[in-house]
Write a protein that holds these residues in place. Structure first.
Motif, PDB file in Angstrom:
ATOM      1  N   ARG A  39       0.844  -1.196   0.000  1.00  0.00           N
ATOM      2  CA  ARG A  39       0.000   0.000   0.000  1.00  0.00           C
ATOM      3  C   ARG A  39       0.880   1.248   0.000  1.00  0.00           C
ATOM      4  O   ARG A  39       0.673   2.180  -0.781  1.00  0.00           O
ATOM      5  CB  ARG A  39      -0.929   0.023   1.215  1.00  0.00           C
ATOM      6  N   GLY A  42       2.683   1.582  -3.330  1.00  0.00           N
ATOM      7  CA  GLY A  42       1.738   2.043  -4.347  1.00  0.00           C
ATOM      8  C   GLY A  42       1.497   3.540  -4.260  1.00  0.00           C
ATOM      9  O   GLY A  42       1.451   4.241  -5.273  1.00  0.00           O
ATOM     10  N   GLU A  46       2.619   6.096  -7.231  1.00  0.00           N
ATOM     11  CA  GLU A  46       1.612   6.964  -7.855  1.00  0.00           C
ATOM     12  C   GLU A  46       2.011   8.435  -7.743  1.00  0.00           C
ATOM     13  O   GLU A  46       1.871   9.197  -8.706  1.00  0.00           O
ATOM     14  CB  GLU A  46       0.240   6.740  -7.229  1.00  0.00           C
ATOM     15  N   TRP A  69       2.453  -9.544  -5.801  1.00  0.00           N
ATOM     16  CA  TRP A  69       1.744  -8.272  -5.944  1.00  0.00           C
ATOM     17  C   TRP A  69       1.976  -7.746  -7.340  1.00  0.00           C
ATOM     18  O   TRP A  69       3.098  -7.770  -7.845  1.00  0.00           O
ATOM     19  CB  TRP A  69       2.269  -7.270  -4.915  1.00  0.00           C
ATOM     20  N   THR A  71       0.197  -4.536  -9.978  1.00  0.00           N
ATOM     21  CA  THR A  71      -0.828  -3.522 -10.172  1.00  0.00           C
ATOM     22  C   THR A  71      -0.359  -2.523 -11.222  1.00  0.00           C
ATOM     23  O   THR A  71       0.799  -2.525 -11.612  1.00  0.00           O
ATOM     24  CB  THR A  71      -1.171  -2.796  -8.845  1.00  0.00           C
ATOM     25  N   PHE A  73      -0.642   1.713 -12.570  1.00  0.00           N
ATOM     26  CA  PHE A  73      -0.887   3.084 -12.162  1.00  0.00           C
ATOM     27  C   PHE A  73      -1.059   3.924 -13.410  1.00  0.00           C
ATOM     28  O   PHE A  73      -0.310   3.766 -14.373  1.00  0.00           O
ATOM     29  CB  PHE A  73       0.295   3.634 -11.347  1.00  0.00           C
TER      30      PHE A  73
END
Length: 91
Positions: A39, A42, A46, A69, A71, A73
């Protein structure tokens, strides 16, 4: 003496369960710590992406052979309509 033997046998039978519970607790704490780290990472990624005006970034973290993990952006198109994901392939 017989009662002592029964008590010892009972304690030995319970010990693996206790170890299993302790192992699960350790694992849960590890997972929670990883989630918090991801978290925070991230959030940092970002902020840097926006500051550098990078349209899109995909990130993945592997542990051994496992992706633990991934993800994305931002977006993968200039119009900003298609979000980047952990599976986005850039060319």
């Amino acid at each position: 003496m017989r009662a002592y033997g029964i008590l010892t046998a009972a304690m030995l039978a319970i010990a693996p369960v206790g170890e299993s519970i302790a192992h699960e607790t350790d694992r849960a704490q590890t997972v929670a710590a990883q989630q918090e780290a991801f978290r925070a990472a991230g959030h940092w990624i970002e902020q840097r992406r926006q500051y550098r005006r990078i349209p899109g970034i995909s990130v993945a973290v592997q542990q051994g052979q496992d992706t633990i993990w991934s993800t994305g952006f931002g977006t993968i198109d200039r119009a900003g309509e298609r979000p980047a994901t952990g599976d986005t392939i850039y060319s």
